[in-house]
Motif scaffolding. Structure first.
Motif, mmCIF file in Angstrom:
data_model
loop_
_atom_site.group_PDB
_atom_site.id
_atom_site.type_symbol
_atom_site.label_atom_id
_atom_site.label_comp_id
_atom_site.label_asym_id
_atom_site.label_seq_id
_atom_site.Cartn_x
_atom_site.Cartn_y
_atom_site.Cartn_z
ATOM 1 N N MET A 80 0.830 -1.204 0.000
ATOM 2 C CA MET A 80 0.000 0.000 0.000
ATOM 3 C C MET A 80 0.868 1.259 0.000
ATOM 4 N N TYR A 81 1.925 1.239 0.802
ATOM 5 C CA TYR A 81 2.833 2.388 0.863
ATOM 6 C C TYR A 81 3.464 2.665 -0.505
ATOM 7 N N ASP A 82 3.828 1.611 -1.206
ATOM 8 C CA ASP A 82 4.484 1.762 -2.507
ATOM 9 C C ASP A 82 3.520 2.164 -3.612
ATOM 10 N N SER A 83 2.249 1.772 -3.491
ATOM 11 C CA SER A 83 1.326 1.950 -4.614
ATOM 12 C C SER A 83 0.240 2.997 -4.404
ATOM 13 N N ILE A 84 0.105 3.516 -3.196
ATOM 14 C CA ILE A 84 -0.911 4.542 -2.931
ATOM 15 C C ILE A 84 -0.205 5.843 -2.540
ATOM 16 N N PRO A 85 -0.124 6.812 -3.461
ATOM 17 C CA PRO A 85 0.621 8.052 -3.189
ATOM 18 C C PRO A 85 0.160 8.780 -1.936
ATOM 19 N N GLU A 86 -1.139 8.745 -1.688
ATOM 20 C CA GLU A 86 -1.664 9.446 -0.511
ATOM 21 C C GLU A 86 -1.131 8.840 0.784
ATOM 22 N N MET A 87 -0.893 7.523 0.777
ATOM 23 C CA MET A 87 -0.334 6.885 1.972
ATOM 24 C C MET A 87 1.145 7.233 2.116
ATOM 25 N N LYS A 88 1.864 7.247 1.018
ATOM 26 C CA LYS A 88 3.288 7.596 1.078
ATOM 27 C C LYS A 88 3.470 9.006 1.642
ATOM 28 N N LYS A 89 2.537 9.884 1.329
ATOM 29 C CA LYS A 89 2.610 11.259 1.813
ATOM 30 C C LYS A 89 2.507 11.335 3.330
ATOM 31 N N GLU A 90 1.848 10.357 3.940
ATOM 32 C CA GLU A 90 1.693 10.352 5.401
ATOM 33 C C GLU A 90 3.032 10.218 6.118
ATOM 34 N N TYR A 91 4.040 9.714 5.418
ATOM 35 C CA TYR A 91 5.349 9.473 6.031
ATOM 36 C C TYR A 91 6.413 10.421 5.483
ATOM 37 N N ARG A 92 5.999 11.595 5.031
ATOM 38 C CA ARG A 92 6.930 12.530 4.408
ATOM 39 C C ARG A 92 7.981 13.065 5.376
ATOM 40 N N LYS A 93 7.742 12.941 6.685
ATOM 41 C CA LYS A 93 8.703 13.471 7.659
ATOM 42 C C LYS A 93 9.772 12.448 8.054
ATOM 43 N N VAL A 94 9.645 11.226 7.554
ATOM 44 C CA VAL A 94 10.617 10.188 7.899
ATOM 45 C C VAL A 94 10.981 9.398 6.649
ATOM 46 N N LYS A 95 12.023 8.588 6.767
ATOM 47 C CA LYS A 95 12.349 7.603 5.746
ATOM 48 C C LYS A 95 11.815 6.259 6.230
ATOM 49 N N VAL A 96 10.924 5.669 5.471
ATOM 50 C CA VAL A 96 10.356 4.372 5.834
ATOM 51 C C VAL A 96 11.343 3.273 5.468
ATOM 52 N N LEU A 97 11.764 2.497 6.468
ATOM 53 C CA LEU A 97 12.697 1.393 6.251
ATOM 54 C C LEU A 97 12.022 0.032 6.374
ATOM 55 N N GLY A 98 10.775 0.024 6.819
ATOM 56 C CA GLY A 98 10.029 -1.222 6.934
ATOM 57 C C GLY A 98 8.683 -0.950 7.554
ATOM 58 N N LEU A 99 7.694 -1.755 7.190
ATOM 59 C CA LEU A 99 6.370 -1.684 7.797
ATOM 60 C C LEU A 99 5.981 -3.095 8.210
ATOM 61 N N PHE A 100 5.374 -3.203 9.371
ATOM 62 C CA PHE A 100 4.933 -4.513 9.842
ATOM 63 C C PHE A 100 3.717 -4.306 10.742
ATOM 64 N N SER A 101 3.329 -5.304 11.473
ATOM 65 C CA SER A 101 2.171 -5.148 12.347
ATOM 66 C C SER A 101 2.366 -5.980 13.598
ATOM 67 N N THR A 102 1.413 -5.882 14.478
ATOM 68 C CA THR A 102 1.386 -6.770 15.630
ATOM 69 C C THR A 102 1.015 -8.177 15.172
ATOM 70 N N ALA A 103 1.170 -9.130 16.071
ATOM 71 C CA ALA A 103 0.576 -10.444 15.837
ATOM 72 C C ALA A 103 -0.937 -10.285 15.857
ATOM 73 N N ASN A 104 -1.651 -11.330 15.476
ATOM 74 C CA ASN A 104 -3.113 -11.266 15.503
ATOM 75 C C ASN A 104 -3.604 -10.809 16.873
ATOM 76 N N VAL A 105 -4.572 -9.912 16.865
ATOM 77 C CA VAL A 105 -5.149 -9.379 18.097
ATOM 78 C C VAL A 105 -6.389 -10.185 18.460
ATOM 79 N N ASN A 106 -6.403 -10.691 19.691
ATOM 80 C CA ASN A 106 -7.522 -11.497 20.163
ATOM 81 C C ASN A 106 -7.941 -11.063 21.562
ATOM 82 N N LEU A 107 -8.950 -11.724 22.100
ATOM 83 C CA LEU A 107 -9.483 -11.402 23.429
ATOM 84 C C LEU A 107 -8.893 -12.355 24.460
ATOM 85 N N HIS A 108 -8.163 -11.786 25.433
ATOM 86 C CA HIS A 108 -7.527 -12.576 26.491
ATOM 87 C C HIS A 108 -8.107 -12.099 27.825
ATOM 88 N N THR A 109 -8.750 -13.014 28.540
ATOM 89 C CA THR A 109 -9.586 -12.573 29.662
ATOM 90 C C THR A 109 -9.399 -13.381 30.940
#
Length: 360
Positions: free
Chosen positions: A130-159
Motif C-alpha cells: 500500500m505504501y508503494d502503490s498509494i501516493p496518498e499513503m506515502k505522503k503520510e510518512y513525508r517526515k521520515v524515511k520508511v525502512l520497513g512496515l509490519f504489524s502486531t501479531a493477531n489481536v484477540n481477546l484474552h480474559t
C-alpha cells in the motif's frame, strides 16, 4: 666517526602513518553510529530475532561502515511517542506504532480495521505494498524515511472470565484497549471499553479493574499477561500497524551506498518482523494450551455476526478519507485487492533471518 641524524626517519614514518590512515580510515574513523530505539521489551522475540538481527545485517552489508546502538523497552520513548521520537530527532532510527497517530496517518489506519489482514506477515506485506502503490499513503510518512512496515501479531481477546462464545456474551464486559481503533471495535462489539496504556494493563488485570484485554497474541507472554489471563476468544480481530523509520535528516546525511543497503532490506525486514511474530504467537498459544488454558475459536456463522457488528468502522474510515479530499471507496477497494493479492502469494523466507521467533 660521523654521527647519524636521529631525525632522518621522521619523514618516512609520517608518510607511512598517513598512508595507513588513508587505507584504514573508512573502516575505523568514519563509522556511522545509528542511535536506534524500540518500545518493545527485551524479552520480546522481535527484539533479538528481528530488530537487533536487522542491525547486524546492515552492519555486515556495509562492511562495518554502520554501527547500531539499540535502546530497547521504551528507554528513549514509550509506545505512544515512539514515532515522534524519530521525527523529533531523539533517535536516528526507531520502531514506531502508527496506531497512535490517527489524524496523521488516516490511510494507514485502514490496515488496522477489523478482519482486513490475516496474520502479522500478511499484514506486513499489505502495508508495504500500500505504501508503494498509494501516493496518498506515502505522503503520510513525508517526515521520515520508511525502512520497513509490519504489524502486531493477531489481536484477540484474552480474559480473566470464560471465553465468549456469542456476541451477546461480551456485552458490558470491561475490556482494556490501548489504541483508538481497538477502543472503537470493543465498543461496537458491546464491551465496556477501558482505554489503558500497554504498560498499565498488567496492573489493571492484577487488581481486577478490568476483565480482559484485546491484545496481540505474541506479547501477552513477554509482557507477563499470561501470568493472569487463562481464557482466550480467538477471532483474529485485527493487526495493528508499526514501522521502522529513520529521521529524515539522518537519512539525508548517509552516503549513497549506505542508503542503498537500507533500501535493499526494506521488503525483507518487513517480512521478517511478520514471520517472527507469527512464529512466536504460534508457540505461545501452544504453551497456553498445554498448561490447560481455555480457547474458543468462533465458528464461521458466529464470526460473521462479529464482523457485522464492526462494519460501521469501514464506512467511518471511507467517510473520513472523503472529508480529506480523497476517494475513500477507491482506496478501500485497492487495500482489499492488495490484501487478497498477498493472501494468494505469500512471501517466503530469506537466508539471513536466523531464528525468526521460533522457540529457543
Amino acid at each position: 666517526m660521523m654521527m647519524r641524524n636521529p631525525f632522518r626517519f621522521i619523514p618516512w614514518a609520517i608518510a607511512m602513518l598517513t598512508a595507513t590512515v588513508l587505507f584504514l580510515g573508512p573502516a575505523f574513523a568514519d563509522v556511522i553510529e545509528i542511535k536506534a530505539a524500540s518500545p518493545y521489551p527485551m524479552q520480546h522475540y522481535l527484539t533479538a530475532d528481528a530488530f537487533e538481527l536487522y542491525g547486524q545485517e546492515i552492519e555486515k552489508r556495509t562492511n562495518g561502515k554502520v554501527k547500531f546502538k539499540w535502546y530497547h523497552a521504551g528507554t528513549i520513548a514509550p509506545w505512544p511517542t515512539s514515532y515522534d521520537a524519530v521525527t523529533n530527532g531523539l533517535c536516528d532510527l526507531g520502531v514506531g506504532g502508527t496506531v497512535f497517530h490517527v489524524k496523521k496517518m488516516p490511510i494507514t489506519m485502514g490496515l488496522n480495521l477489523p478482519f482486513v489482514t490475516d496474520s502479522a506477515k500478511h499484514a506486513a506485506m499489505v502495508a508495504l505494498d500500500m505504501y508503494d502503490s498509494i501516493p496518498e499513503m506515502k505522503k503520510e510518512y513525508r517526515k521520515v524515511k520508511v525502512l520497513g512496515l509490519f504489524s502486531t501479531a493477531n489481536v484477540n481477546l484474552h480474559t480473566l472470565v470464560p471465553p465468549f462464545k456469542t456476541l451477546a456474551d461480551i456485552k458490558g464486559v470491561r475490556i482494556a484497549a490501548a489504541a483508538p481503533n481497538v477502543i472503537t471495535a470493543a465498543k461496537l462489539l458491546g464491551a465496556s471499553a477501558q482505554p489503558i496504556k500497554p504498560q498499565d494493563i498488567y496492573m489493571a488485570l492484577n487488581r481486577k479493574m478490568i476483565d480482559g484485554v484485546i491484545f496481540p497474541d505474541a506479547p501477552i507472554r513477554s509482557m507477563k499477561l499470561t501470568d493472569l489471563v487463562s481464557n482466550h476468544t480467538m477471532l483474529n480481530l485485527l493487526n495493528a500497524t508499526f514501522g521502522i523509520f529513520m529521521n529524515q535528516k539522518t537519512w539525508d546525511k548517509l552516503p549513497a551506498d549506505v542508503q542503498k543497503v537500507f533500501e535493499e532490506t526494506t521488503l525483507s525486514v518487513s517480512a521478517l518482523c511478520g514471520e517472527t511474530l507469527n512464529n512466536e504467537a504460534g508457540w505461545v498459544i501452544d504453551e497456553l494450551k498445554n498448561r490447560g488454558d481455555n480457547f474458543y475459536y468462533l465458528p464461521p456463522a458466529e464470526k460473521a455476526k462479529w464482523q457485522a457488528a464492526v462494519a460501521p468502522m469501514y464506512k467511518g474510515w471511507i467517510d473520513a478519507l472523503n472529508k480529506n479530499g480523497m476517494d475513500g471507496q477507491v482506496i478501500f477497494d485497492k487495500m482489499m485487492a492488495i490484501a487478497e493479492k498477498h493472501r494468494k502469494n505469500p512471501y517466503g523466507t530469506d537466508s539471513w533471518w536466523g531464528n525468526a521467533g521460533r522457540k529457543k
